[in-house]
Motif scaffolding. Structure first.
Motif, PDB file in Angstrom:
ATOM      1  N   CYS A  37       0.857  -1.195   0.000  1.00 16.75           N
ATOM      2  CA  CYS A  37       0.000   0.000   0.000  1.00 16.75           C
ATOM      3  C   CYS A  37       0.893   1.245   0.000  1.00 16.75           C
ATOM      4  CB  CYS A  37      -0.966  -0.003   1.185  1.00 16.75           C
ATOM      5  SG  CYS A  37      -0.234  -0.367   2.757  1.00 16.75           S
ATOM      6  N   ASN A  38       0.273   2.356  -0.342  1.00 16.61           N
ATOM      7  CA  ASN A  38       1.024   3.609  -0.452  1.00 16.61           C
ATOM      8  C   ASN A  38       0.753   4.437   0.804  1.00 16.61           C
ATOM      9  OD1 ASN A  38       2.191   6.030  -1.263  1.00 16.61           O
ATOM     10  ND2 ASN A  38       0.410   6.613  -2.500  1.00 16.61           N
ATOM     11  N   ILE A  39       1.767   4.545   1.676  1.00 13.65           N
ATOM     12  CA  ILE A  39       1.546   5.230   2.950  1.00 13.65           C
ATOM     13  C   ILE A  39       2.357   6.507   3.017  1.00 13.65           C
ATOM     14  CG2 ILE A  39       1.519   5.005   5.454  1.00 13.65           C
ATOM     15  CD1 ILE A  39       0.647   2.436   5.107  1.00 13.65           C
ATOM     16  N   ASN A  40       1.698   7.560   3.426  1.00  9.65           N
ATOM     17  CA  ASN A  40       2.320   8.883   3.515  1.00  9.65           C
ATOM     18  C   ASN A  40       1.988   9.475   4.877  1.00  9.65           C
ATOM     19  OD1 ASN A  40       2.799   9.497   0.337  1.00  9.65           O
ATOM     20  ND2 ASN A  40       0.974   8.276   0.708  1.00  9.65           N
ATOM     21  N   VAL A  41       2.883  10.297   5.357  1.00 11.36           N
ATOM     22  CA  VAL A  41       2.671  10.910   6.674  1.00 11.36           C
ATOM     23  C   VAL A  41       2.844  12.411   6.517  1.00 11.36           C
ATOM     24  CG1 VAL A  41       3.461  10.969   9.084  1.00 11.36           C
ATOM     25  CG2 VAL A  41       3.687   8.857   7.765  1.00 11.36           C
ATOM     26  N   ILE A  42       1.933  13.210   7.088  1.00  3.85           N
ATOM     27  CA  ILE A  42       2.089  14.666   7.009  1.00  3.85           C
ATOM     28  C   ILE A  42       2.228  15.237   8.416  1.00  3.85           C
ATOM     29  CG2 ILE A  42      -0.413  15.150   6.813  1.00  3.85           C
ATOM     30  CD1 ILE A  42       0.396  17.340   4.728  1.00  3.85           C
ATOM     31  N   LEU A  43       3.241  16.094   8.588  1.00  5.47           N
ATOM     32  CA  LEU A  43       3.629  16.585   9.922  1.00  5.47           C
ATOM     33  C   LEU A  43       3.897  18.092   9.869  1.00  5.47           C
ATOM     34  CD1 LEU A  43       6.428  13.912  10.404  1.00  5.47           C
ATOM     35  CD2 LEU A  43       4.294  13.943  11.706  1.00  5.47           C
ATOM     36  N   PRO A  44       3.851  18.773  11.017  1.00  8.82           N
ATOM     37  CA  PRO A  44       4.313  20.166  11.045  1.00  8.82           C
ATOM     38  C   PRO A  44       5.839  20.214  10.902  1.00  8.82           C
ATOM     39  CG  PRO A  44       2.971  19.640  12.993  1.00  8.82           C
ATOM     40  CD  PRO A  44       3.318  18.340  12.334  1.00  8.82           C
TER      41      PRO A  44
END
Ligand code: ADP
Length: 468
Positions: A37-44
């Motif tokens: 699967c395509n996993i992405n993480v978004i953070l400050p």
């Protein structure tokens, strides 16, 4: 193939204040290991993040509406260990030291949640699932449902600790949110704006980090005021216990340790001796060492320890404590360590490498929490072949099985009530077991067999995503 976007406020190896960072830093890889699967993480993009802007690619610059203002944001991208990380930069909100603790934390994470929504057109994929974590990103599911920037996306919201809710005065709704007043209902609680409530109200599916905590937070003792809402949503609320990254936390390869080891109490003892030496305690392999590594807040039950300190110190035992937090707890521990130099050492700072040496060098790991959503300390302790002593609450109850000398089952020690004497009796029982070699061997073998990886839990998350 599933496209998944995690939104969170901390993540190892970039920035960490507690267990949330460990989870966001390890669950994506575990999901990928189970299924393509395509996993992405978004953070400050905090000022203190362990990353140079030059290591990232600038994806886009855009405006984020925050009440009557427009805040500029830029989106940066980095590929690290096969996971794509996005960082949202804005120097007004995140160009500061540390992570949390500012008077305008609520506004900072309203901005961040809205910036996540505004960044969606610039991502290299369209998410099927947006998985938000804790109050800091509780408004993400709300904005998604209300503003509908993309269709078909489903939201999962995970409660890592319901005590922290992101509460602001109600007038902040108009000041910061730019949505119609009819939407106040889904994010107002007790006359205040509440980001945790927004996530619970709007997400398609709710999870929390252990089955016991999923039940507990539906009662007023643990629900921190939100229990009526959680009872209403109980059909969509699941408890999935956290795991740890067993390659990251690995006594066989950990370079912070004095000596690497695996299923060997002799090699582990070398770490104990080195730790005693480092801590300026009498070096004695016979004397049990109890480690505590914790945020020093009321939740963690340190007051039970300070209440019983006199009794605990009558035993042949050493206490090594690493933690930061509330001044009153820090002061009590500083004084105790000063008065009992032969038995207590208190390190009042945050240090990852020392934490690992304490996990490895201790015989016991004490975690007498008043409540504990999951707890990672006890899992890391098990990984470093150290016996946890815990209160039976939340994830501690789900991951530590109390030792039973008759059936020989159990990988640690526990007590039920939030009571200092009950904790002390559990400690005494643990110390007696330590001095009875046949029983101690049983415990060690059970610790070696404990399941602490993400394997089972990652599968559960994936089946929830698929169902959604
Ligand atoms: P919480 O997330 O509530 O703080 P957890 O047990 O889930 O509690 O996770 C705490 C994490 O933070 C663990 O990885 C623990 O080792 C780490 N930790 C806590 N305090 C310190 C400290 N002072 N120095 C290094 N690591 C710490």
């Amino acid at each position: 193939m599933l496209n998944i976007l995690f939104t969170a406020s901390e993540c190892t190896p970039f920035i960490k204040t507690g267990g949330l960072a460990d989870v966001i830093g390890s669950l994506p890889a575990a999901l990928k290991n189970e299924q393509h699967c395509n996993i992405n993480v978004i953070l400050p993009f905090y000022e203190d993040i362990k990353l140079n802007q030059s290591e990232t690619d600038l994806v886009a610059s855009f405006n984020v509406p925050v009440g009557w203002r427009n805040q500029e944001a830029s989106l940066h991208k980095l590929s690290h260990n096969n996971i794509t990380y996005y960082f949202i930069k804005n120097s007004y909100y995140f160009g500061r030291k540390g992570t949390y603790g500012y008077f305008d934390d609520g506004e900072r994470f309203v901005f961040f949640s809205r910036a996540v929504i505004e960044s969606l057109p610039f991502l290299s994929f369209t998410p099927d699932i947006i998985h938000s974590h804790d109050w800091q990103t509780g408004l993400v599911p709300a904005f998604l449902k209300i503003l509908q920037p993309i269709t078909g996306v489903k939201c999962v919201f995970t409660i890592h600790n319901i005590q922290y809710q992101g509460i602001m005065p109600a007038n902040m709704f108009n000041e910061l949110l730019n949505i119609g007043s009819e939407h106040m209902f889904g994010m107002e609680w007790d006359g205040l704006l509440n980001c945790m409530k927004a996530g619970i109200y709007h997400a398609d599916l709710l999870t929390t980090v252990s089955p016991s905590y999923a039940k507990e937070i539906q009662y007023s003792y643990y629900g921190e005021g939100l229990d009526p809402l959680l009872r209403k949503r109980q059909e969509n609320l699941y408890g999935v216990v956290n795991g740890i990254d067993t390659s990251e936390f690995n006594p066989k390869t950990d370079t912070s340790l004095y000596k690497n080891y695996y299923h060997s109490s002799d090699d582990k003892k070398e770490n104990k001796k080195a730790l005693q030496k480092e801590a300026n305690l009498p070096v004695s392999s016979e004397t049990p060492v109890i480690g505590i590594i914790s945020r020093l807040v009321e939740q963690k039950g340190l007051s039970l320890v300070t209440c019983m300190l006199h009794e605990i110190l009558q035993e042949d035992v050493q206490l090594i404590i690493l933690g930061t937090g509330d001044n009153s707890i820090e002061d009590t521990l500083l004084e105790a360590a000063h008065t009992h130099k032969e038995q207590i050492v208190f390190y009042n700072f945050f240090n990852e490498a020392l934490a690992r040496r304490i996990y490895a060098g201790s015989d016991f790991f004490l975690m007498p929490s008043r409540f504990e959503p999951c707890g990672l300390g006890q899992l890391i302790a098990l990984r470093y072949e150290t016996a946890p002593i815990v209160r039976e609450t939340g994830g501690l109850r789900d991951t530590v099985v109390p030792f039973n000398e008759y059936t020989k089952e159990g990988n640690g020690f526990s007590f039920t009530n939030y009571n200092a004497h009950d904790m002390f009796h559990a400690i005494q029982y643990a110390l007696n077991t330590y001095h009875t070699p046949e029983l101690w061997d049983n415990i060690l073998n059970n610790i070696y067999a404990s399941s602490i990886s993400w394997h089972q839990s990652a599968k559960k998350y994936l089946s929830m995503y698929e169902e959604l």
